[in-house]
Motif scaffolding. Structure first.
Motif, PDB file in Angstrom:
ATOM      1  N   GLY A  13       0.824  -1.207   0.000  1.00 22.19           N
ATOM      2  CA  GLY A  13       0.000   0.000   0.000  1.00 22.19           C
ATOM      3  C   GLY A  13       0.849   1.243   0.000  1.00 22.19           C
ATOM      4  N   SER A  14       0.369   2.295   0.667  1.00 22.48           N
ATOM      5  CA  SER A  14       1.116   3.542   0.735  1.00 22.48           C
ATOM      6  C   SER A  14       0.638   4.351   1.934  1.00 22.48           C
ATOM      7  N   LEU A  15       1.482   5.290   2.337  1.00 26.32           N
ATOM      8  CA  LEU A  15       1.106   6.237   3.376  1.00 26.32           C
ATOM      9  C   LEU A  15       0.613   7.510   2.697  1.00 26.32           C
ATOM     10  N   LYS A  16      -0.619   7.890   2.979  1.00 23.47           N
ATOM     11  CA  LYS A  16      -1.181   9.122   2.436  1.00 23.47           C
ATOM     12  C   LYS A  16      -0.927  10.231   3.454  1.00 23.47           C
ATOM     13  N   LEU A  17      -0.040  11.130   3.120  1.00 27.36           N
ATOM     14  CA  LEU A  17       0.355  12.175   4.056  1.00 27.36           C
ATOM     15  C   LEU A  17      -0.079  13.539   3.529  1.00 27.36           C
ATOM     16  N   GLY A  18      -0.759  14.283   4.378  1.00 31.99           N
ATOM     17  CA  GLY A  18      -1.241  15.599   3.987  1.00 31.99           C
ATOM     18  C   GLY A  18      -2.052  16.203   5.108  1.00 31.99           C
ATOM     19  N   ARG A  19      -3.289  16.556   4.801  1.00 35.48           N
ATOM     20  CA  ARG A  19      -4.126  17.226   5.794  1.00 35.48           C
ATOM     21  C   ARG A  19      -4.533  16.303   6.933  1.00 35.48           C
ATOM     22  N   ASP A  20      -4.593  14.995   6.683  1.00 38.42           N
ATOM     23  CA  ASP A  20      -4.974  14.047   7.726  1.00 38.42           C
ATOM     24  C   ASP A  20      -3.720  13.551   8.442  1.00 38.42           C
ATOM     25  N   PRO A  21      -3.495  13.958   9.685  1.00 33.36           N
ATOM     26  CA  PRO A  21      -2.288  13.547  10.396  1.00 33.36           C
ATOM     27  C   PRO A  21      -2.317  12.059  10.722  1.00 33.36           C
ATOM     28  N   LEU A  22      -1.160  11.417  10.648  1.00 30.49           N
ATOM     29  CA  LEU A  22      -1.029  10.019  11.037  1.00 30.49           C
ATOM     30  C   LEU A  22      -0.319   9.936  12.389  1.00 30.49           C
ATOM     31  N   VAL A  23      -0.770   9.003  13.211  1.00 29.42           N
ATOM     32  CA  VAL A  23      -0.192   8.819  14.537  1.00 29.42           C
ATOM     33  C   VAL A  23       0.604   7.523  14.553  1.00 29.42           C
ATOM     34  N   MET A  24       1.859   7.620  14.954  1.00 30.49           N
ATOM     35  CA  MET A  24       2.746   6.470  15.082  1.00 30.49           C
ATOM     36  C   MET A  24       2.859   6.129  16.571  1.00 30.49           C
ATOM     37  N   GLY A  25       2.434   4.935  16.937  1.00 27.66           N
ATOM     38  CA  GLY A  25       2.503   4.509  18.320  1.00 27.66           C
ATOM     39  C   GLY A  25       3.856   3.903  18.643  1.00 27.66           C
ATOM     40  N   ILE A  26       4.453   4.324  19.752  1.00 26.93           N
ATOM     41  CA  ILE A  26       5.779   3.870  20.149  1.00 26.93           C
ATOM     42  C   ILE A  26       5.668   2.563  20.930  1.00 26.93           C
ATOM     43  N   LEU A  27       6.408   1.559  20.481  1.00 27.19           N
ATOM     44  CA  LEU A  27       6.457   0.273  21.169  1.00 27.19           C
ATOM     45  C   LEU A  27       7.923  -0.043  21.480  1.00 27.19           C
ATOM     46  N   ASN A  28       8.371   0.384  22.652  1.00 26.86           N
ATOM     47  CA  ASN A  28       9.755   0.141  23.071  1.00 26.86           C
ATOM     48  C   ASN A  28       9.848  -1.209  23.770  1.00 26.86           C
ATOM     49  N   VAL A  29      10.667  -2.103  23.226  1.00 25.70           N
ATOM     50  CA  VAL A  29      10.877  -3.412  23.852  1.00 25.70           C
ATOM     51  C   VAL A  29      12.284  -3.432  24.440  1.00 25.70           C
ATOM     52  N   THR A  30      12.532  -2.428  25.281  1.00 21.74           N
ATOM     53  CA  THR A  30      13.848  -2.220  25.876  1.00 21.74           C
ATOM     54  C   THR A  30      13.711  -2.183  27.394  1.00 21.74           C
ATOM     55  N   PRO A  31      14.801  -2.482  28.106  1.00 23.41           N
ATOM     56  CA  PRO A  31      14.753  -2.376  29.568  1.00 23.41           C
ATOM     57  C   PRO A  31      15.094  -0.987  30.085  1.00 23.41           C
ATOM     58  N   ASP A  32      15.519  -0.069  29.187  1.00 27.29           N
ATOM     59  CA  ASP A  32      16.107   1.181  29.680  1.00 27.29           C
ATOM     60  C   ASP A  32      15.685   2.429  28.913  1.00 27.29           C
ATOM     61  N   SER A  33      14.578   2.408  28.182  1.00 26.35           N
ATOM     62  CA  SER A  33      14.127   3.634  27.529  1.00 26.35           C
ATOM     63  C   SER A  33      13.753   4.671  28.589  1.00 26.35           C
ATOM     64  N   PHE A  34      13.866   5.956  28.234  1.00 27.72           N
ATOM     65  CA  PHE A  34      13.734   7.009  29.243  1.00 27.72           C
ATOM     66  C   PHE A  34      12.347   7.068  29.865  1.00 27.72           C
ATOM     67  N   SER A  35      11.314   6.682  29.117  1.00 25.00           N
ATOM     68  CA  SER A  35       9.946   6.850  29.608  1.00 25.00           C
ATOM     69  C   SER A  35       9.289   5.551  30.040  1.00 25.00           C
ATOM     70  N   ASP A  36       9.475   4.498  29.249  1.00 24.41           N
ATOM     71  CA  ASP A  36       8.758   3.253  29.524  1.00 24.41           C
ATOM     72  C   ASP A  36       9.681   2.044  29.525  1.00 24.41           C
ATOM     73  N   GLY A  37      10.964   2.270  29.845  1.00 16.63           N
ATOM     74  CA  GLY A  37      11.927   1.189  29.855  1.00 16.63           C
ATOM     75  C   GLY A  37      11.511   0.049  30.769  1.00 16.63           C
ATOM     76  N   GLY A  38      11.462  -1.161  30.220  1.00 14.70           N
ATOM     77  CA  GLY A  38      11.093  -2.341  30.988  1.00 14.70           C
ATOM     78  C   GLY A  38       9.611  -2.629  31.042  1.00 14.70           C
ATOM     79  N   ASP A  39       8.780  -1.662  30.681  1.00 14.42           N
ATOM     80  CA  ASP A  39       7.324  -1.867  30.764  1.00 14.42           C
ATOM     81  C   ASP A  39       6.857  -2.947  29.801  1.00 14.42           C
ATOM     82  N   PHE A  40       7.496  -3.012  28.625  1.00 17.32           N
ATOM     83  CA  PHE A  40       7.007  -3.917  27.577  1.00 17.32           C
ATOM     84  C   PHE A  40       8.130  -4.792  27.014  1.00 17.32           C
ATOM     85  N   SER A  41       9.140  -5.089  27.837  1.00 17.55           N
ATOM     86  CA  SER A  41      10.250  -5.901  27.351  1.00 17.55           C
ATOM     87  C   SER A  41       9.877  -7.376  27.233  1.00 17.55           C
TER      88      SER A  41
END
Length: 283
Positions: A13-41
Motif C-alpha cells: 500500500g502507501s502512506l497518504k500524508l497531507g491534511r490528515d495527520p497520522l499517529v505512530m505509536g511507540i512500542l519500546n521493547v527495551t529495559p532502559d528507555s527514558f519513559s517506559d523502559g522495561g514496561d514492555f520488554s
C-alpha cells in the motif's frame, strides 16, 4: 498553513500524508528507555501494548529494541534482534494489518526485521551511522525515516540552516543507494543534540524544513523539552506532548510519533477539522 501532500509507497500500500495527520505509536521493547523502559520488554506485554495502541487509533507501530536516551549503551545486533523478532512474530500471529516500522540504525537489524514483515525503517542517525542501511532499504523497497542527530554541529550557526545541510547529506545517501525520492521522510530529531531553547525554536520554525521537499515526522513525546518546562516526570507529560503535536501539525507536520495515542489523535483530529473543516459525517 496548507499541508503539502505526499504519497509514500510501501509494500502492500502507501502512506497518504497531507491534511490528515497520522499517529505512530511507540512500542519500546527495551529495559532502559527514558519513559517506559522495561514496561514492555516481555513479549506478551509488548504484544498486548501494541493491541492497546492500535485500539486507540495508531496508524503505524514503531518498534525499538535499543534505547537512544542520553547515556544509554549501544546494544549488539543479536541482542537487538532477540528483543524485536519475537514481538514481530507475536504481531504477525495477531494478523495486525497496520504498517510496522523498525527503529534502528543497524543495517543487519533492519534487513532481518523487514524480512519478518516490517514495512518502514526509522533511523535516528539519518542513514549516516551505518550507510549500508540505505542499501537494505533500497533492496527491500522500504521507505526510510531519516532523523537529524548531529552532535558535531556548529552551534554558532543558524540551527535550521545547519539541519538542512545535515539532512541534505542523508537525502543524498538515500538517493545514491537507490531509495526512491518519494520513499524518504524526514524527522527533525527533537531532543537529539539540541538545547532546551533550540527545541522550542525548532518547533516554532518547523515549517522552514518544508523547503527540503519531504514529509515531516514530529517526535516530541514525553521528552525533556516538556519535562524541563513543566517540571514533570515522563509519564505526566501527556498534555505537554499534545500541545507540541498540535503546534507541529499547524506547522505542517505529517506523522506524530507518540507514547499516548488517543489524546494526541483526538487533538490532531480537532486541529485538522479546524483547518480544513470536519468530515461531512461528523466523524
Amino acid at each position: 498553513m496548507t499541508h503539502i501532500c505526499y504519497d509514500v509507497p510501501m509494500d502492500g500500500g502507501s502512506l497518504k500524508l497531507g491534511r490528515d495527520p497520522l499517529v505512530m505509536g511507540i512500542l519500546n521493547v527495551t529495559p532502559d528507555s527514558f519513559s517506559d523502559g522495561g514496561d514492555f520488554s516481555a513479549v506478551d506485554a509488548a504484544v498486548a501494548h501494541a493491541d492497546e495502541l492500535l485500539a486507540e487509533g495508531a496508524d503505524i507501530l514503531d518498534i525499538g529494541g535499543e534505547s537512544t536516551r542520553p547515556g544509554s549503551e549501544e546494544v549488539p545486533v543479536q541482542e537487538e534482534l532477540d528483543r524485536v523478532m519475537p514481538v514481530l512474530d507475536g504481531l504477525a500471529q495477531r494478523g495486525i494489518d497496520k504498517p510496522i516500522s523498525i527503529d534502528t540504525y543497524k543495517a543487519l537489524v533492519a534487513d532481518q526485521v523487514i524480512q519478518a514483515g516490517a514495512k518502514i525503517i526509522n533511523d535516528v542517525w539519518g542513514l549516516q551511522r551505518d550507510p549500508e542501511i540505505a542499501d537494505v532499504a533500497a533492496h527491500h523497497g522500504a521507505p526510510v525515516i531519516a532523523m537529524h542527530w548531529d552532535p558535531e554541529r556548529d552551534r554558532s550557526l543558524d540551527l535550521i540552516d545547519e539541519m538542512k545541510r545535515w539532512l541534505q547529506r542523508s537525502i543524498e545517501i538515500a538517493l545514491k543507494a537507490g531509495i526512491a525520492r518519494e520513499k524518504i521522510i524526514l524527522d527533525p530529531g527533537f531532543g537529539f543534540a539540541k538545547s532546551f531553547e533550540e527545541n522550542y525554536s525548532l518547533l516554532n520554525r518547523l515549517d522552514e524544513l518544508h523547503s527540503l521537499g519531504f514529509p515531516l515526522l514530529v517526535g516530541t513525546s514525553r521528552k525533556r523539552m516538556i519535562g524541563n518546562l513543566l517540571d514533570l516526570p515522563p509519564k505526566e507529560r501527556v498534555a505537554g506532548t499534545v500541545a507540541t503535536s498540535v503546534l507541529g501539525y499547524l506547522k505542517g507536520g505529517h506523522i506524530f510519533r507518540v507514547h499516548d495515542v488517543r489524546p494526541n489523535r483526538d487533538a490532531l483530529r480537532v486541529s485538522s477539522a479546524t483547518l480544513y473543516g470536519p468530515p461531512a459525517t461528523g466523524g
